[in-house]
Design a protein around this motif. Sequence first.
Motif, PDB file in Angstrom:
ATOM      1  N   VAL A  78     -17.359 -31.037   0.334  1.00  0.00           N
ATOM      2  CA  VAL A  78     -18.526 -31.917   0.421  1.00  0.00           C
ATOM      3  C   VAL A  78     -18.715 -32.591  -0.933  1.00  0.00           C
ATOM      4  O   VAL A  78     -18.895 -31.908  -1.945  1.00  0.00           O
ATOM      5  CB  VAL A  78     -19.791 -31.122   0.808  1.00  0.00           C
ATOM      6  N   CYS A  89     -20.230 -26.894  -3.073  1.00  0.00           N
ATOM      7  CA  CYS A  89     -19.865 -28.042  -2.245  1.00  0.00           C
ATOM      8  C   CYS A  89     -18.406 -28.442  -2.446  1.00  0.00           C
ATOM      9  O   CYS A  89     -17.714 -28.792  -1.478  1.00  0.00           O
ATOM     10  CB  CYS A  89     -20.783 -29.222  -2.563  1.00  0.00           C
ATOM     11  N   ALA A  93     -26.497 -32.594   0.478  1.00  0.00           N
ATOM     12  CA  ALA A  93     -25.281 -31.973   0.995  1.00  0.00           C
ATOM     13  C   ALA A  93     -25.250 -32.037   2.516  1.00  0.00           C
ATOM     14  O   ALA A  93     -24.200 -32.324   3.120  1.00  0.00           O
ATOM     15  CB  ALA A  93     -25.182 -30.527   0.510  1.00  0.00           C
ATOM     16  N   ALA A 145     -22.491 -31.137   5.092  1.00  0.00           N
ATOM     17  CA  ALA A 145     -22.563 -29.677   4.956  1.00  0.00           C
ATOM     18  C   ALA A 145     -23.184 -29.060   6.199  1.00  0.00           C
ATOM     19  O   ALA A 145     -24.128 -29.613   6.774  1.00  0.00           O
ATOM     20  CB  ALA A 145     -23.377 -29.310   3.721  1.00  0.00           C
ATOM     21  N   VAL A 158     -26.717 -24.145  -1.015  1.00  0.00           N
ATOM     22  CA  VAL A 158     -26.991 -25.118  -2.072  1.00  0.00           C
ATOM     23  C   VAL A 158     -28.463 -25.071  -2.459  1.00  0.00           C
ATOM     24  O   VAL A 158     -28.818 -25.078  -3.654  1.00  0.00           O
ATOM     25  CB  VAL A 158     -26.580 -26.533  -1.631  1.00  0.00           C
ATOM     26  N   LEU A 206     -20.669 -33.628  -3.293  1.00  0.00           N
ATOM     27  CA  LEU A 206     -22.045 -33.649  -3.778  1.00  0.00           C
ATOM     28  C   LEU A 206     -22.187 -34.528  -5.022  1.00  0.00           C
ATOM     29  O   LEU A 206     -23.207 -35.197  -5.192  1.00  0.00           O
ATOM     30  CB  LEU A 206     -22.516 -32.219  -4.082  1.00  0.00           C
TER      31      LEU A 206
END
Length: 383
Positions: free
Chosen positions: A335, A330, A304, A309, A317, A337
Amino acid sequence: MTDVKAEPTPSGRGAQLAHTGLRHGWTTGACATAATTAAYTALLTGDFPDPVTITLPKGQTPAFALAAEELRDGGRTAMAAIVKDAGDDPDVTHGALIRVTVRALPPGSGVVFRAGPGVGTVTRPGLPLAVGEPAVNPVPRQMMRDHVAEVAARHGGAGDVEIEVSVDHGEEIARSTWNPRLGILGGISILGTTGIVVPYSCSAWIDSIRRGVDVARAAGRTHVAGCTGSTSEKVAVAVHGLPEDALLDMGDFAGAVLKYVRRHPVDRLTVAGGFAKLSKLAAGHLDLHSARSQVDKGFLGELARLGGADAELTAAVAAANTGLEALTLCAARGVPLGDLVARAARDEALAVLRGAPVSVDVICIDRAGTIVGRAEPRGPAGR
């Protein structure tokens, strides 16, 4: 005369493995060999040895109790049956009754194999047996031939026999195996290379993966999909339009697929599975079973971070309770992921393939079958 017996005696049961506390068992091939030995002995002598002892390929000499025996046709046909004991392995054929009927053939006929009720017949190329042959694999065939020769030498027989192998309810059992997909119809296969079933080795599943690759290649398929389950399989079909014989029921054995495809390449391999399982592959695990590998949230946090992130999300996470929670966190922050895991899984797969001429793409799904991550095809050296 027919004699249907009670439970096998302990001599026919799997022995305990001292280092695990688990009992090993016997393959269908070992059971069929023992039944063949007993039946042919009775054909020559009129008496069934019970228990019957055989020699396995590595020299072990287990004894098997007979569950049924019968002399027919005025002593020209003999049948012996053995209950398969898979030990502590969760084998779908555990408890199956393996029957072998032996009939004398004219001199010079050799040993001929027939598929009785519950044993499949090969209908597609790519397997180690020709189309039309009974699904009795090469090693069990050789074991049976060897034991027929030994019995013939001991009791003055010619060794020219028909061996018909059948399995009670085998066609029903086969529905829980790969056989229908591999083109083995009518029942189960008689398997085994050592005669011994090691608990939780899942050797039959891994062998089915290999045979699936063989069948796909023989059918001219250049694109196959290794899927962790039925949901991911449906997604792979929807995305790529693959036929049934290009689908590999990979389960947790990503390594088995990748290592076999490395030695027997296809142009393209799709790996499809749940996000959590494929995150394990991304982290370098080739066995995706929960008992043997875990979702590494710290690894997900690092992915991430590399995907944009910030420190707060990275920490969240890494501290997530499950892979799904990490994915959700995420997604809420934009993001990707799922894509990051898919790409890392693809790169790990390519590393295992070691430059084999195979292009790999990856599809990650959630429990509902929604695609949550994709990695586009990439081959060796980034091609």
